[in-house]
Scaffold this active site. Structure first.
Site, short mmCIF file in Angstrom:
data_model
loop_
_atom_site.label_atom_id
_atom_site.label_comp_id
_atom_site.label_asym_id
_atom_site.label_seq_id
_atom_site.Cartn_x
_atom_site.Cartn_y
_atom_site.Cartn_z
N ARG A 104 0.85 -1.18 0.00
CA ARG A 104 0.00 0.00 0.00
C ARG A 104 0.89 1.23 0.00
O ARG A 104 1.74 1.37 0.88
CB ARG A 104 -0.81 -0.06 1.30
CG ARG A 104 -2.09 0.59 1.28
CD ARG A 104 -2.85 0.25 2.53
NE ARG A 104 -2.28 0.73 3.76
CZ ARG A 104 -2.99 1.20 4.77
NH1 ARG A 104 -4.29 1.28 4.68
NH2 ARG A 104 -2.41 1.59 5.89
N THR A 108 -0.77 7.62 -0.82
CA THR A 108 -2.08 7.58 -1.50
C THR A 108 -2.99 6.47 -0.98
O THR A 108 -4.18 6.47 -1.24
CB THR A 108 -1.89 7.34 -3.01
OG1 THR A 108 -1.29 6.03 -3.17
CG2 THR A 108 -0.96 8.37 -3.63
N ASP A 200 0.71 -2.19 12.85
CA ASP A 200 1.13 -2.70 11.53
C ASP A 200 1.37 -4.21 11.66
O ASP A 200 2.31 -4.66 12.33
CB ASP A 200 2.41 -1.98 11.09
CG ASP A 200 2.75 -2.33 9.65
OD1 ASP A 200 2.82 -1.40 8.83
OD2 ASP A 200 2.95 -3.53 9.36
N ASP A 203 4.93 -5.38 10.54
CA ASP A 203 5.99 -5.00 11.48
C ASP A 203 5.93 -5.81 12.77
O ASP A 203 6.94 -6.26 13.29
CB ASP A 203 5.89 -3.50 11.82
CG ASP A 203 6.35 -2.62 10.68
OD1 ASP A 203 6.98 -3.14 9.74
OD2 ASP A 203 6.08 -1.40 10.73
#
Ligand code: PRP
Ligand code: URA
Length: 214
Positions: A104, A108, A200, A203
């Site tokens: 991703r 944006t 995340d 992560d």
């Protein structure tokens, strides 16, 4: 959304809570991801292709049911879905595995495809698309589109946490794809992260910290 399946089983919710906890370390995060994925997969594989067969028990003949070898395809979206592959392939005999590299764009939030490797004969298989986080929905919508272009007719998505925004986009773009999840969270924040979410997923699973996420 008609095709949304929220799995409220207490064990699912136990693992979800561990995944959310910011004090959960990498090892326990991976273990909990395995646990919750196995339980979600149990629900999502109720209509797996099967064959009937006969087996000999030590006492006689029994008729039975077996999973149709090779008729389940798992598709992992890099990279956060990688930890979901092994628990499902341990569970589903003969499962084949495809990979889609999608990241991703942080600015944006648009999905970018950088790698595709999936079995060529998807049309007769149950295809389970794996991605722990359904946020804007861009990644999952793109993945389902690619798989349909390549012949997939029976798709199901397995996520751990889904945002209302992603669910709505999936309902609009792929109303035929059931989405299994452990929870629908409140919302997305200004940078497209799920709140409260778990942070995340990549992560936390792979220990590639830390960037502070507001
Ligand atoms: C994350 C996550 C999903 C995607 C969800 O991946 O694993 O694939 O974002 O967001 P969306 O619904 O808004 O598309 P990311 O692109 O951050 O890549 P990573 O797994 O390599 O960290
Ligand atoms: N990807 C993640 O890993 N977490 C989010 O909250 C949103 C996208």
């Amino acid at each position: 959304m008609e095709n949304l399946r929220v799995i409220t089983h207490p064990l699912v919710q136990h693992y979800l809570t561990t995944l959310r906890d910011k004090n959960t370390g990498v090892d326990e995060f991976r273990r909990s991801l395995r646990g919750i994925t196995t339980l979600l997969a149990y629900e999502a594989t109720r209509e797996v292709p099967t064959i009937t067969c006969q087996v000999e028990t030590p006492m006689g003949q029994a008729s039975g049911t077996k999973v149709y070898d090779g008729r389940v395809v798992l598709v992992a979206i890099f990279r956060a879905a990688l930890g979901m592959v092994e628990p499902i392939s341990d569970l589903v005999p003969g499962a084949r595995i495809g990979h889609l590299g999608i990241f991703r764009d942080e600015r944006t939030l648009e999905p970018n495809l950088y790698y595709t490797r999936v079995p060529s004969d998807l049309q007769d298989s149950l295809v389970l698309v794996l991605d722990p986080m359904l946020a804007t929905g861009g990644s999952l919508v793109k993945a389902c589109g690619i798989l349909k272009e390549r012949g997939a007719r029976r798709l199901q998505a397995l996520t751990i946490i889904a945002a209302p925004e992603g669910i709505a986009v999936m309902a609009r773009e792929h109303p035929d794809v059931p989405v299994y999840t452990a929870n629908v969270d409140e919302r997305l924040n200004s940078i497209g992260y799920i709140v409260p979410g778990l942070g995340d997923a990549g992560d936390r699973q792979f220990g590639t910290f830390p960037e502070e996420k507001p």
